[in-house]
Design a protein around this motif. Structure first.
Motif, PDB file in Angstrom:
ATOM      1  N   VAL A 181      -3.617   9.258  -3.010  1.00  0.00           N
ATOM      2  CA  VAL A 181      -3.082   8.010  -2.475  1.00  0.00           C
ATOM      3  C   VAL A 181      -1.841   8.313  -1.646  1.00  0.00           C
ATOM      4  CG1 VAL A 181      -3.991   6.696  -4.407  1.00  0.00           C
ATOM      5  CG2 VAL A 181      -1.643   7.548  -4.501  1.00  0.00           C
ATOM      6  N   GLY A 182      -1.470   7.361  -0.784  1.00  0.00           N
ATOM      7  CA  GLY A 182      -0.305   7.535   0.069  1.00  0.00           C
ATOM      8  C   GLY A 182       0.473   6.254   0.205  1.00  0.00           C
ATOM      9  N   ASN A 183       1.354   6.186   1.214  1.00  0.00           N
ATOM     10  CA  ASN A 183       2.156   4.986   1.443  1.00  0.00           C
ATOM     11  C   ASN A 183       1.271   3.740   1.455  1.00  0.00           C
ATOM     12  OD1 ASN A 183       4.833   5.896   1.704  1.00  0.00           O
ATOM     13  ND2 ASN A 183       4.372   6.741   3.726  1.00  0.00           N
ATOM     14  N   GLY A 184       1.727   2.688   0.774  1.00  0.00           N
ATOM     15  CA  GLY A 184       0.969   1.439   0.736  1.00  0.00           C
ATOM     16  C   GLY A 184      -0.005   1.357  -0.414  1.00  0.00           C
ATOM     17  N   ALA A 185      -0.189   2.444  -1.180  1.00  0.00           N
ATOM     18  CA  ALA A 185      -1.042   2.366  -2.365  1.00  0.00           C
ATOM     19  C   ALA A 185      -0.492   1.302  -3.312  1.00  0.00           C
ATOM     20  CB  ALA A 185      -1.106   3.718  -3.068  1.00  0.00           C
ATOM     21  N   SER A 186      -1.388   0.576  -3.941  1.00  0.00           N
ATOM     22  CA  SER A 186      -0.959  -0.540  -4.785  1.00  0.00           C
ATOM     23  C   SER A 186      -2.001  -0.778  -5.861  1.00  0.00           C
ATOM     24  CB  SER A 186      -0.772  -1.794  -3.931  1.00  0.00           C
ATOM     25  OG  SER A 186      -0.241  -2.860  -4.693  1.00  0.00           O
TER      26      SER A 186
END
Length: 733
Positions: free
Chosen positions: A50-55
């Motif tokens: 996962v990376g930036n913005g994973a939620s």
């Protein structure tokens, strides 16, 4: 293996294997228990890093957690808690990156999402249909620090992030956004929002690493932010918040490749450290509570690692007793107010399947009257107990256990809570009974021109008793105002005036003048006037004006505050706030305006009543509107034009009732006015045209300069050298 003299001899291979097995056995004995509280364990890895913005988000108390992969992808997954396995769901409408987020509003079929990635995208995901829908976009590009939180089934709040302080509210039922009070500072990596399930406050991380230890509370009812205890260290990418469904604790990841994991105690506004995460949390770190159970779930970020965290059991912590009014804890009450009495105590929550009850004691220390209100748990397992309690201003309610506590200003109310299971856990809150009248300053002018008049202070006085206490009227009979001047500021003889603001707020009308004083004693001016009666719930609005000379020094300042308000109370007690400030100083600027046109409006409805409230109207009723104007400037106002809008659902009068009729035109001396009626596009139309929406009066001569009357005051209905009026009549359709 061989047997020699009844002794078993092991081959070298078996010896090694047995030793290895014993070592493995002993190692297993000391492996941390995955079921122990305040511990992390590893769950099935996500299908990809996962990376930036994973939620992460979990609808209600279901078995499925939903997740954004982030990292400029449109990948969307589901995770089965019971099966510890992942599966792919419908791809998002666009790529998700920094600022991406997911939220579920507590009920319904829809999960809501911000796309982030420097876009305004906002979507809804139908759980049952596995399909995405585009919703109304936000008003600015969302990036790092963007975040979402739901505070109910119809309301979502959001940070824009992107190093802004922008904070929005989304109403689900109308699919609309609105801007709310800006955050105290801009949000960046690690910015996050959380709502603790009930109450008036949501909580937020600022993010931003080196300076990002700020933690805030936001009052939903007041649209205001307050600063809470800072986090133990700065929060960065991967930082996040989660509330575990009940209790007094919010949990937080620090992020920024650290393993820090903290707990925030709402009732004490304090942080403590919990078990460190298995590895450092980085870009895409996220937290979620699935709505039930004793486990939080988390992305490590920048990897496919996915963990579970076993929550500590609820402890029998000391109870917290609060009196709450308007969403805020208070230490004062007033007769007629209804308050929320709240106790938060996990020790009383002995049965997680039942909403339990218990009583507190409440006593008026002045009269000795005692009440024992019953508090009920808001949910079966949240340890928050509340009741709505009425403080009465009616002496008929005096008496033990009447269900209302009779109080008067000056009394003290003592509330005592004792944990039924722990008599050592006891708390007392004393609340002072406030005066009935309450004062509140409003915004006033900030500049006054030389030779001009300006409002230095505007304020309201309210009788805080509710309208059902009809006998409890109060009157205000005087005010003492402290005028704080620069040493060389000079007033003209008109000096300082007190006005009752009875019409349009801020409009100075001659009939509104309550006091006119030229006497300052040590900077204080006193006004006395005929009593202004305030029935329960009533508000009176006041203004204080000052006039400075043509030669008042530029940049001099004038300030004001209320020192004392004289009042006559049905109940005992003091008058309103004794130190109510003007909300800003008034600064002198150069040059009296050459033209200063004041305009006022009067409306008369005839007949005035139809057997109901005054000014009730029915079709056919006439409404006569007067526009008065007055030039208080030093030069003639040339090319003077007035326009007015015809009210909706009204027909403009014609003939003798036309705005061009002589009885309806009284311009300033020596002037006439041409009257035209226009449609919405500005085209001239007839009086009878159903498309008529506006009237324009064009005056043949300019309005002469001030003729010596009061500056800043629009003359009454009269015609003289610098003032006049026009009228028009409409009929209700």
């Amino acid at each position: 293996m061989a047997k020699v003299n009844n002794i078993v001899s092991l081959s070298p291979c078996l010896q090694v294997c047995l030793i290895l097995a014993l070592f493995t056995f002993h190692f297993a004995l000391f492996t941390p228990d995955a079921n122990a509280a305040d511990t992390w364990d590893t769950r099935a890895s996500a299908p990809a890093s996962v990376g930036n913005g994973a939620s992460l988000v979990c609808p209600a108390s279901g078995d499925t957690i939903y997740a954004f992969q982030g990292g400029i992808t449109n990948t969307f997954w589901g995770y089965s808690i019971s099966a510890d396995s992942w599966f792919v769901r419908a791809a998002t409408p666009a790529s998700v990156d920094e600022g991406g987020g997911l939220v579920y509003p507590g009920s319904g079929d829809t999960i809501y999402a911000l796309a982030g990635n420097a876009t305004t995208g906002f979507w809804g995901y139908s759980i049952s249909n596995n399909a995405w829908t585009s919703l109304t976009s936000v008003s600015g590009n969302v990036m790092r620090g963007g975040a979402l939180v739901a505070t109910g089934s119809d309301t979502i709040y959001a940070f824009q992030g992107n190093t802004t302080t922008t904070f929005w509210k989304y109403t689900i039922s109308t699919n609309t956004w609105e801007t709310k009070a800006a955050a105290p500072n801009y949000t960046n990596y690690g910015g996050s929002l959380v709502y603790p399930g009930s109450g008036d406050t949501l909580y937020a991380l600022e993010g931003n690493w080196s300076t990002g230890d700020a933690f805030w509370g936001y009052s939903i009812s007041n649209d205001t932010w307050t600063t809470k205890a800072s986090t133990p260290a700065g929060v960065n990418y991967g930082g996040g918040l989660v509330y575990p469904g009940s209790g007094d604790i919010i949990y937080a990841l620090r992020g920024g490749t650290s393993t820090n994991f903290w707990a925030y105690h709402i009732s004490t506004n304090t942080w403590d450290t919990k078990a460190a995460t298995p590895t450092g949390v980085s870009y895409g770190g996220a937290l979620v509570y699935p709505g039930s159970g004793d486990t939080l779930y988390a992305f490590a970020g920048n990897t496919a690692n996915f963990w579970g965290y076993r929550l500590p059991p609820a402890s029998n912590s000391a109870g917290l007793l609060q009196a709450i009014h308007g969403g805020m804890s208070v230490i004062g009450v007033a007769p007629g107010e209804t308050m929320t009495i709240r106790v938060t105590d996990t020790g009383v929550n002995t049965n997680p399947t039942v909403a339990e009850t218990f009583t507190i004691t409440m006593i008026n220390l002045g009269s000795g009257e005692q009440e024992t209100p019953v508090l009920t748990e808001k949910d079966t397992n949240n340890a928050i107990f509340e009741t709505e309690f009425r403080f009465s201003g009616n002496s008929a309610d005096n008496g033990h256990n009447s269900g209302k506590l009779y109080i008067q200003p000056g009394d003290t109310v003592r509330m005592r809570y004792t944990d039924p299971g722990d008599v050592g856990d006891s708390q007392i809150v004393n609340a002072v009974v406030n005066a009935v009248l309450d004062g509140k300053a409003r915004n006033a002018d900030t500049e006054v021109r030389q030779g001009d008049t300006a409002v230095i202070m505007a304020f309201s006085v309210t009788n805080d008793l509710p309208k059902d206490n009809a006998s409890q009227t109060d009157t205000i009979t005087g005010l003492q105002v402290n005028i704080i001047l620069s040493p060389d500021t000079v007033f003209v003889p008109l000096g300082i005036k007190l006005w009752e603001d009875t019409g349009i707020l801020g409009l100075l009308e001659p009939a509104d003048i309550l006091g006119d004083s030229r006497t300052l004693v040590s900077g204080v001016v006193n006004f006395t006037f005929a009593p202004r009666v305030l029935a329960p719930g009533d508000t009176k609005n006041f203004m204080v004006t000052v006039e400075v000379t043509d030669t008042a020094p530029v940049d001099d300042t004038i300030d004001a505050r209320i020192l004392k308000a004289a009042a006559t109370h049905v109940l005992t007690g003091d008058a309103p706030d004794t130190d109510m400030n003007s909300m800003g100083v008034l600064r002198v600027i150069s040059g009296r305006p050459k033209v200063l046109i004041g305009i006022a409006q009067d409306t008369i409805v005839t007949p005035a009543s139809y057997g109901g409230a005054a000014n009730d109207t029915i079709p056919g009723a006439a409404m006569t509107i007067t526009l008065r104007y007055d030039n208080d400037g030093g030069d003639t106002a040339v090319n003077f034009v007035l326009t007015a809008k015809i009210p909706q659902n009204a027909q403009l009068g014609t003939g003798a009732d036309s705005p061009a009729a002589s009885a309806f035109l009284m311009p300033h001396v020596g002037a006439t006015a041409a009257v035209t009626v226009m449609d919405d596009s500005g085209n001239v139309v007839a009086d009878t045209d159903p498309n008529a929406v506006r009237i324009k009066w064009t005056f043949t001569t300019g309005v002469p300069p001030n003729n010596g009357d009061a500056v800043g005051v629009v003359d009454a209905v009269t015609s003289d050298n610098d003032a006049g009026y026009v009228k028009y009549k409409v009929y209700i359709k």
